[in-house]
Design a protein around this motif. Structure first.
Motif, PDB file in Angstrom:
ATOM      1  N   ARG A   1       1.366   7.520   7.461  1.00 18.42           N
ATOM      2  CA  ARG A   1       2.327   6.446   7.714  1.00 18.42           C
ATOM      3  C   ARG A   1       3.670   6.759   7.056  1.00 18.42           C
ATOM      4  O   ARG A   1       4.735   6.585   7.659  1.00 18.42           O
TER       5      ARG A   1
ATOM      6  N   THR B   1      -8.195   5.794   3.666  1.00 14.28           N
ATOM      7  CA  THR B   1      -7.007   4.951   3.544  1.00 14.28           C
ATOM      8  C   THR B   1      -5.861   5.731   2.921  1.00 14.28           C
ATOM      9  O   THR B   1      -4.702   5.604   3.351  1.00 14.28           O
TER      10      THR B   1
ATOM     11  N   VAL C   1      -2.367   1.381   8.920  1.00 11.38           N
ATOM     12  CA  VAL C   1      -3.195   1.454   7.712  1.00 11.38           C
ATOM     13  C   VAL C   1      -3.917   0.128   7.495  1.00 11.38           C
ATOM     14  O   VAL C   1      -5.139   0.083   7.321  1.00 11.38           O
ATOM     15  N   LEU C   2      -3.155  -0.955   7.520  1.00 10.36           N
ATOM     16  CA  LEU C   2      -3.751  -2.271   7.319  1.00 10.36           C
ATOM     17  C   LEU C   2      -4.714  -2.624   8.446  1.00 10.36           C
ATOM     18  O   LEU C   2      -5.765  -3.232   8.206  1.00 10.36           O
TER      19      LEU C   2
ATOM     20  N   ASP D   1       0.827  -2.385  11.365  1.00 10.45           N
ATOM     21  CA  ASP D   1       0.708  -1.293  10.392  1.00 10.45           C
ATOM     22  C   ASP D   1      -0.681  -0.701  10.570  1.00 10.45           C
ATOM     23  O   ASP D   1      -1.685  -1.370  10.328  1.00 10.45           O
TER      24      ASP D   1
ATOM     25  N   VAL E   1      -8.034  -0.922   7.732  1.00 16.18           N
ATOM     26  CA  VAL E   1      -8.791  -1.582   6.673  1.00 16.18           C
ATOM     27  C   VAL E   1      -9.347  -2.904   7.174  1.00 16.18           C
ATOM     28  O   VAL E   1     -10.510  -3.250   6.918  1.00 16.18           O
TER      29      VAL E   1
ATOM     30  N   VAL F   1      -2.261   6.399   4.635  1.00 16.55           N
ATOM     31  CA  VAL F   1      -1.002   6.031   3.982  1.00 16.55           C
ATOM     32  C   VAL F   1      -0.035   7.208   4.038  1.00 16.55           C
ATOM     33  O   VAL F   1       1.167   7.038   4.316  1.00 16.55           O
TER      34      VAL F   1
ATOM     35  N   VAL G   1      -4.279   2.628  -3.671  1.00 19.24           N
ATOM     36  CA  VAL G   1      -3.739   2.237  -2.364  1.00 19.24           C
ATOM     37  C   VAL G   1      -4.735   1.357  -1.610  1.00 19.24           C
ATOM     38  O   VAL G   1      -4.348   0.475  -0.837  1.00 19.24           O
ATOM     39  N   ARG G   2      -6.017   1.588  -1.846  1.00 20.27           N
ATOM     40  CA  ARG G   2      -7.038   0.749  -1.207  1.00 20.27           C
ATOM     41  C   ARG G   2      -6.944  -0.687  -1.741  1.00 20.27           C
ATOM     42  O   ARG G   2      -6.972  -1.646  -0.971  1.00 20.27           O
TER      43      ARG G   2
ATOM     44  N   HIS H   1       0.822  -1.212   0.000  1.00 20.32           N
ATOM     45  CA  HIS H   1       0.000   0.000   0.000  1.00 20.32           C
ATOM     46  C   HIS H   1       0.856   1.261   0.000  1.00 20.32           C
ATOM     47  O   HIS H   1       0.500   2.266  -0.624  1.00 20.32           O
TER      48      HIS H   1
ATOM     49  N   GLU I   1      -2.519  -6.886   0.116  1.00 17.54           N
ATOM     50  CA  GLU I   1      -1.540  -7.226   1.151  1.00 17.54           C
ATOM     51  C   GLU I   1      -2.172  -8.032   2.280  1.00 17.54           C
ATOM     52  O   GLU I   1      -1.563  -8.969   2.808  1.00 17.54           O
TER      53      GLU I   1
ATOM     54  N   ALA J   1      -3.847  -2.362  -0.327  1.00 15.84           N
ATOM     55  CA  ALA J   1      -4.019  -2.778   1.073  1.00 15.84           C
ATOM     56  C   ALA J   1      -4.790  -4.089   1.149  1.00 15.84           C
ATOM     57  O   ALA J   1      -4.453  -4.980   1.939  1.00 15.84           O
TER      58      ALA J   1
END
Length: 225
Positions: free
Chosen positions: A106, A99, A73-74, A71, A77, A103, A39-40, A14, A46, A43
């Motif tokens: 982050r 998200t 961000v993850l 993380d 989500v 990112v 990026v969504r 991401h 990942e 994610a």
């Protein structure tokens, strides 16, 4: 693998996807709306790669492990995915702006980008200005992914992460990585990389392959999930 270590920490799909979409000359994203979708999707890929989510009945995403990923961000989500079951395409569309901002935060924490402070007395703006600390972080990645997309190594010898980045850059029409002419010239190879995404979830590969139409539909206010 394209992914690197930043300050002793692994930089995920991401975060790399954000760098793919960052125009270092303009010191801004090539297209912020487009980057949100990308990026969504990264994610989600990942989380699938980590085994935290799988594709269940009717192609809907199911959480099989809600453990923290280290993380934020993850983790954010993943918390969303634990709610109502939806298909991959729907999850790519939902929450993408949040998200994208997560990112950026982050990357700022990792020292990859800087973000301008919000002026509490100034006008309300949609997002803060973001600048790349070392443009080579993005430029080297863009060149590397373009090389993978154009050839030089067997598709089945390329890692899952690299395959995802090529598929996202191609179907997301990231011109900083591949021109329209290059996408057409390498269509078969791009299709093979997109199929590799399906190793973790067939529906995710289909959603990534249809990113172009999904973005047009979402921006035009069309429904569907």
């Amino acid at each position: 693998m394209v992914r690197r270590i930043v300050d002793g920490m692994s930089r995920g799909l991401h975060l790399d996807t954000y760098l793919l979409a960052f125009d270092t000359r303009a010191q801004s994203l090539e297209d912020r709306t487009r980057a949100g979708f990308l990026v969504r999707a990264a994610a989600l890929a990942e989380l699938a790669e980590r085994g935290a989510v799988v594709e269940g009945g009717a192609g809907r995403v199911e959480v099989v492990s809600a453990e923290a990923t280290d993380d934020r961000v993850l983790d954010g989500v993943l918390a969303e995915l634990a709610g109502r079951p939806r298909r991959w395409k729907s999850w790519i569309r939902r929450g993408r702006d949040e998200t994208l901002e997560a990112v950026e935060q982050r990357l700022a924490m990792l020292g990859v980008v800087t973000m301008a402070d919000r002026d509490p007395y100034g006008p309300v703006v949609a997002q803060r200005a973001v600048a790349m600390v070392d443009p080579r972080e993005a430029l080297d990645l863009q060149v590397r992914v373009a090389e993978v997309a154009r050839g030089g190594s067997p598709v089945d010898g390329v890692g899952f992460g690299d395959a995802v980045l090529v598929a996202l850059a191609a179907h997301g029409r990231v011109r900083l990585v591949l021109s329209g002419k290059e996408r057409k010239a390498n269509a078969e190879r791009i299709a093979a990389f997109t199929e590799r995404v399906g190793e973790r979830a067939p529906g995710l590969a289909k959603a990534v392959g249809g990113l172009g139409l999904t973005m047009v539909a979402a921006q035009g206010g069309m429904g569907g999930s």
